[in-house]
Scaffold this motif. Structure first.
Motif, PDB file in Angstrom:
ATOM      1  N   SER A 428      41.729-100.160 -73.385  1.00 55.31           N
ATOM      2  CA  SER A 428      40.580-100.403 -74.117  1.00 55.31           C
ATOM      3  C   SER A 428      40.516-100.446 -75.497  1.00 55.31           C
ATOM      4  N   PRO A 429      41.199-101.678 -75.743  1.00 57.51           N
ATOM      5  CA  PRO A 429      41.196-101.925 -77.366  1.00 57.51           C
ATOM      6  C   PRO A 429      39.906-102.012 -78.077  1.00 57.51           C
ATOM      7  N   LYS A 430      39.908-101.873 -79.421  1.00 62.70           N
ATOM      8  CA  LYS A 430      38.850-101.945 -80.364  1.00 62.70           C
ATOM      9  C   LYS A 430      38.263-103.432 -80.199  1.00 62.70           C
ATOM     10  N   SER A 431      36.858-103.482 -80.038  1.00 60.83           N
ATOM     11  CA  SER A 431      36.352-104.815 -79.825  1.00 60.83           C
ATOM     12  C   SER A 431      36.382-105.611 -81.265  1.00 60.83           C
ATOM     13  N   SER A 432      36.557-104.956 -82.349  1.00 59.80           N
ATOM     14  CA  SER A 432      36.963-105.639 -83.656  1.00 59.80           C
ATOM     15  C   SER A 432      38.352-106.177 -83.761  1.00 59.80           C
ATOM     16  N   GLY A 433      39.183-106.149 -82.850  1.00 58.43           N
ATOM     17  CA  GLY A 433      40.585-106.506 -82.665  1.00 58.43           C
ATOM     18  C   GLY A 433      41.401-105.483 -83.506  1.00 58.43           C
ATOM     19  N   GLU A 434      41.030-104.691 -84.205  1.00 62.49           N
ATOM     20  CA  GLU A 434      41.610-103.477 -84.930  1.00 62.49           C
ATOM     21  C   GLU A 434      42.078-102.414 -83.725  1.00 62.49           C
ATOM     22  N   ASP A 435      43.269-101.783 -84.070  1.00 60.36           N
ATOM     23  CA  ASP A 435      43.704-100.829 -82.953  1.00 60.36           C
ATOM     24  C   ASP A 435      43.672-101.349 -81.492  1.00 60.36           C
ATOM     25  N   ALA A 436      44.320-102.382 -81.392  1.00 58.85           N
ATOM     26  CA  ALA A 436      44.253-103.039 -80.031  1.00 58.85           C
ATOM     27  C   ALA A 436      44.883-102.253 -78.951  1.00 58.85           C
ATOM     28  N   MET A 437      45.927-101.387 -79.393  1.00 59.13           N
ATOM     29  CA  MET A 437      46.958-100.575 -78.694  1.00 59.13           C
ATOM     30  C   MET A 437      46.246 -99.292 -78.410  1.00 59.13           C
ATOM     31  N   ILE A 438      44.914 -99.198 -77.832  1.00 63.35           N
ATOM     32  CA  ILE A 438      44.155 -97.942 -77.406  1.00 63.35           C
ATOM     33  C   ILE A 438      44.059 -98.378 -75.818  1.00 63.35           C
ATOM     34  N   GLY A 439      44.225 -97.108 -75.019  1.00 61.98           N
ATOM     35  CA  GLY A 439      43.976 -97.202 -73.556  1.00 61.98           C
ATOM     36  C   GLY A 439      43.185 -95.729 -73.212  1.00 61.98           C
ATOM     37  N   ARG A 440      42.871 -95.800 -71.803  1.00 60.67           N
ATOM     38  CA  ARG A 440      42.361 -94.610 -71.257  1.00 60.67           C
ATOM     39  C   ARG A 440      43.340 -94.074 -70.131  1.00 60.67           C
ATOM     40  N   VAL A 441      43.173 -92.841 -69.836  1.00 66.48           N
ATOM     41  CA  VAL A 441      44.086 -92.099 -68.890  1.00 66.48           C
ATOM     42  C   VAL A 441      43.228 -91.151 -68.181  1.00 66.48           C
ATOM     43  N   VAL A 442      43.362 -91.103 -66.884  1.00 65.15           N
ATOM     44  CA  VAL A 442      42.819 -89.974 -65.941  1.00 65.15           C
ATOM     45  C   VAL A 442      43.985 -89.501 -65.322  1.00 65.15           C
ATOM     46  N   SER A 443      44.004 -88.148 -64.908  1.00 64.48           N
ATOM     47  CA  SER A 443      44.963 -87.347 -64.280  1.00 64.48           C
ATOM     48  C   SER A 443      44.348 -86.753 -62.944  1.00 64.48           C
ATOM     49  N   ASP A 444      45.382 -86.576 -61.882  1.00 69.97           N
ATOM     50  CA  ASP A 444      44.958 -85.736 -60.755  1.00 69.97           C
ATOM     51  C   ASP A 444      44.924 -84.488 -61.032  1.00 69.97           C
ATOM     52  N   THR A 445      45.296 -83.961 -62.302  1.00 71.49           N
ATOM     53  CA  THR A 445      45.179 -82.293 -62.478  1.00 71.49           C
ATOM     54  C   THR A 445      44.232 -82.086 -63.409  1.00 71.49           C
ATOM     55  N   ASP A 446      43.236 -83.109 -63.931  1.00 65.88           N
ATOM     56  CA  ASP A 446      42.335 -83.149 -65.141  1.00 65.88           C
ATOM     57  C   ASP A 446      41.180 -83.412 -64.874  1.00 65.88           C
ATOM     58  N   SER A 447      40.056 -83.060 -65.207  1.00 63.91           N
ATOM     59  CA  SER A 447      38.658 -83.551 -64.989  1.00 63.91           C
ATOM     60  C   SER A 447      38.042 -84.451 -66.128  1.00 63.91           C
ATOM     61  N   GLY A 448      38.823 -84.692 -67.015  1.00 59.00           N
ATOM     62  CA  GLY A 448      38.455 -85.321 -68.361  1.00 59.00           C
ATOM     63  C   GLY A 448      38.939 -86.695 -68.255  1.00 59.00           C
ATOM     64  N   ILE A 449      38.778 -87.265 -69.473  1.00 58.15           N
ATOM     65  CA  ILE A 449      39.335 -88.693 -69.640  1.00 58.15           C
ATOM     66  C   ILE A 449      40.142 -88.569 -71.074  1.00 58.15           C
ATOM     67  N   GLY A 450      41.342 -89.213 -71.007  1.00 54.19           N
ATOM     68  CA  GLY A 450      42.017 -89.275 -72.368  1.00 54.19           C
ATOM     69  C   GLY A 450      42.016 -90.546 -72.976  1.00 54.19           C
ATOM     70  N   ARG A 451      41.626 -90.443 -74.465  1.00 51.74           N
ATOM     71  CA  ARG A 451      41.768 -91.752 -75.219  1.00 51.74           C
ATOM     72  C   ARG A 451      43.033 -91.696 -75.986  1.00 51.74           C
ATOM     73  N   VAL A 452      44.025 -92.613 -75.500  1.00 53.94           N
ATOM     74  CA  VAL A 452      45.155 -92.559 -76.072  1.00 53.94           C
ATOM     75  C   VAL A 452      46.026 -93.618 -76.452  1.00 53.94           C
ATOM     76  N   GLN A 453      47.143 -93.478 -77.350  1.00 47.79           N
ATOM     77  CA  GLN A 453      47.896 -94.814 -77.952  1.00 47.79           C
ATOM     78  C   GLN A 453      48.490 -95.348 -76.713  1.00 47.79           C
ATOM     79  N   PHE A 454      48.690 -96.772 -76.773  1.00 51.26           N
ATOM     80  CA  PHE A 454      49.261 -97.442 -75.757  1.00 51.26           C
ATOM     81  C   PHE A 454      50.434 -98.105 -76.527  1.00 51.26           C
ATOM     82  N   TYR A 455      50.989 -98.767 -76.039  1.00 50.40           N
ATOM     83  CA  TYR A 455      52.211 -99.543 -76.392  1.00 50.40           C
ATOM     84  C   TYR A 455      52.508-101.058 -75.898  1.00 50.40           C
ATOM     85  N   ARG A 456      52.680-101.910 -76.708  1.00 53.13           N
ATOM     86  CA  ARG A 456      52.397-103.456 -76.227  1.00 53.13           C
ATOM     87  C   ARG A 456      53.423-103.959 -74.889  1.00 53.13           C
ATOM     88  N   GLU A 457      54.707-103.134 -75.164  1.00 52.22           N
ATOM     89  CA  GLU A 457      55.555-103.484 -73.939  1.00 52.22           C
ATOM     90  C   GLU A 457      55.374-102.937 -72.685  1.00 52.22           C
TER      91      GLU A 457
END
Length: 467
Positions: A428-457
């Motif tokens: 889920s990268p920034k639309s501006s092109g900055e901070d492209a390494m952003i993602g979303r995560v959900v878990s089987d043990t949590d009812s929320g959504i994480g906004r988290v740093q991702f890695y290119r590789e």
């Protein structure tokens, strides 16, 4: 000294006993009666219904105070108890003398209503200090619902058109029995009026939804059915060609969430919008490609619970050729926040960011993650909070992770899927092109959504959004 005779003592005892009886008569025993629930009796089956089951639609009751009339069957004395039909979060209580009672109440309605009209009638015998009563009601109304996917408007066509009300992804109306009505639905693609006629029976639920055509893969996108406490009868209205197809020829169902249109499955394309091919390595030793910034996708095959889709490295996210279908784009940080806000995430939580997968989730209290998670997660029995109310259908297929270099390897490190992690992850990268390494995560043990740093590789899934 004067002595009283035995007769005098007997008279005194008789008077005392009589006074006790009189006191008991004037102060009869009483108990607290609690009316803790309102249920509607559903005992009717719709003839020739293709689906005969009871659904869990949460009825909309009148949000106005009403009066429950309680009558003592022996004395005729009447008692009144005010209650709010829409709110039984706490019981409504009244102190009554022991005895036999009957009670009744009625919430009337017109031809069409945005709440469920009903009648309540019942009896009870109070002979204890506390009594709990679940009220059983009856109704002369049926329920008509229309699933919101692909729907621009929905109304009942008749001598006077009636626009259906909207709540939580459905248009709905309560319709009085013995009417033949015409449901008119306009789709957002061509704005065409699509009509179905239905004979309304009381205590039956008629759910309409728009169905897309069968795809070339032989899959059919049946929009998830509304389920409610009426007997259930379902019909579909077919909408031709309402999937989206990527440059590789793969078809995806579409789901509308708020004002956005999302793909309801993970992207699995290896062809850019302009026709260029995306690298699909023969194995998962990807270190050399990552070091040279070569965009690539890995495929882990098909899973019966839902297609895993492709796992894309960060270089695909940075590539301007666009791996999504033409007219669509990789869902951005801003796209996700719009969806999360629509599903109830508080504004002050939208920008919370974490640098590890084990950090803070957002929208936990509102169950925002639960609303996008499919209920049938492979490899996990912990996903009990999931309800997929949005239709997003997120699966816990995890991501390629855990870079390792075997002893003696000349190909560098490789990555593999850790299916035991109970996670689903999307770029889920920034639309501006900055901070492209952003993602979303959900878990089987949590009812929320994480906004988290991702890695290119580290390859992860992609969901696309319509431009």
């Amino acid at each position: 000294m004067k002595y009283n005779s035995p007769i005098t003592y007997c008279c005194i005892l008789i008077i005392i006993a009589a006074s006790c009886v009189q006191e008991g008569t004037e102060n009869p025993q009483s108990g607290m009666v609690s009316f803790s629930e309102l249920q509607i009796d559903f005992g009717h089956n719709l003839p020739n219904s293709r689906i005969a089951e009871t659904s869990s639609w949460n009825h909309i009751f009148l949000n106005r105070w009403d009066t429950l009339q309680i009558t003592n069957k022996s004395t005729g004395e009447e008692y009144k108890l005010a209650y709010l039909p829409r709110d039984f979060s706490e019981a409504y209580q009244i102190q009554l003398p022991y005895g036999e009672y009957e009670f009744e109440a009625e919430v009337p309605g017109d031809k069409y209503e945005d709440y469920l009209p009903f009648r309540i009638e019942g009896e009870f015998t109070l002979e204890a200090t506390n009594m709990d009563i679940s009220m059983l009601g009856n109704t002369d109304y049926g329920l008509v619902t229309v699933k919101d996917d692909f729907v621009k408007s929905a109304y009942i066509k008749g001598d006077q058109n009636y626009d259906l009300e909207y709540i939580s992804g459905f248009f709905y109306a309560y319709v009085k029995k013995s009417q033949t009505i015409t449901i008119t639905i306009k789709d957002f693609f061509q704005n065409n009026p699509l009509e179905r006629e239905v004979q309304v029976h009381k205590q039956n639920h008629y759910n309409f939804y728009l169905q897309v055509n069968e795809t070339e893969d032989g899959e059919v996108n049946f929009i998830e059915l509304a389920i409610g406490p009426f007997e259930y009868s379902e019909e579909f209205i077919e909408v031709e060609g309402k999937t989206v197809t990527d440059a590789a020829g793969n078809h995806y169902p579409i789901v509308k969430i708020g004002e956005q249109y999302w793909m309801a499955k993970n992207l699995r394309s290896d062809v850019f919008c302009n026709g260029d091919s995306l690298l699909v390595p023969e194995d998962t030793y990807i270190q050399g490609y990552v070091e040279q910034n070569v965009p690539l996708v890995l495929f882990a095959g098909y899973h019966p619970a839902g297609d895993r889709g492709g796992y894309y490295t960060g270089d695909v996210i940075l590539d301007e050729r666009n791996i999504c279908p033409c007219g669509w784009h990789i869902s951005t940080d801003e796209d996700w926040k719009e969806m999360e806000a629509y599903l109830g995430m508080p504004a002050e939580e939208l920008d919370i960011f974490r640098t590890t997968l084990g950090g803070q989730f957002r929208g936990i209290t509102q169950g925002v993650g639960s609303k996008i998670k499919d209920t049938n997660w492979p490899y996990s029995t912990n996903n009990t909070d999931a309800n997929n109310l949005s239709g997003f259908s997120a699966y816990g297929f995890n991501n390629y992770c855990c870079s390792e270099e075997p002893p003696g390897s000349t190909k560098g490190y490789y990555v593999y899927i850790d299916d035991g992690g109970g996670l689903g992850l999307w770029w889920s990268p920034k639309s501006s092109g900055e901070d492209a390494m952003i993602g979303r995560v959900v878990s089987d043990t949590d009812s929320g959504i994480g906004r988290v740093q991702f890695y290119r590789e580290i390859p992860s899934n992609i969901r696309c959004v319509k431009d």
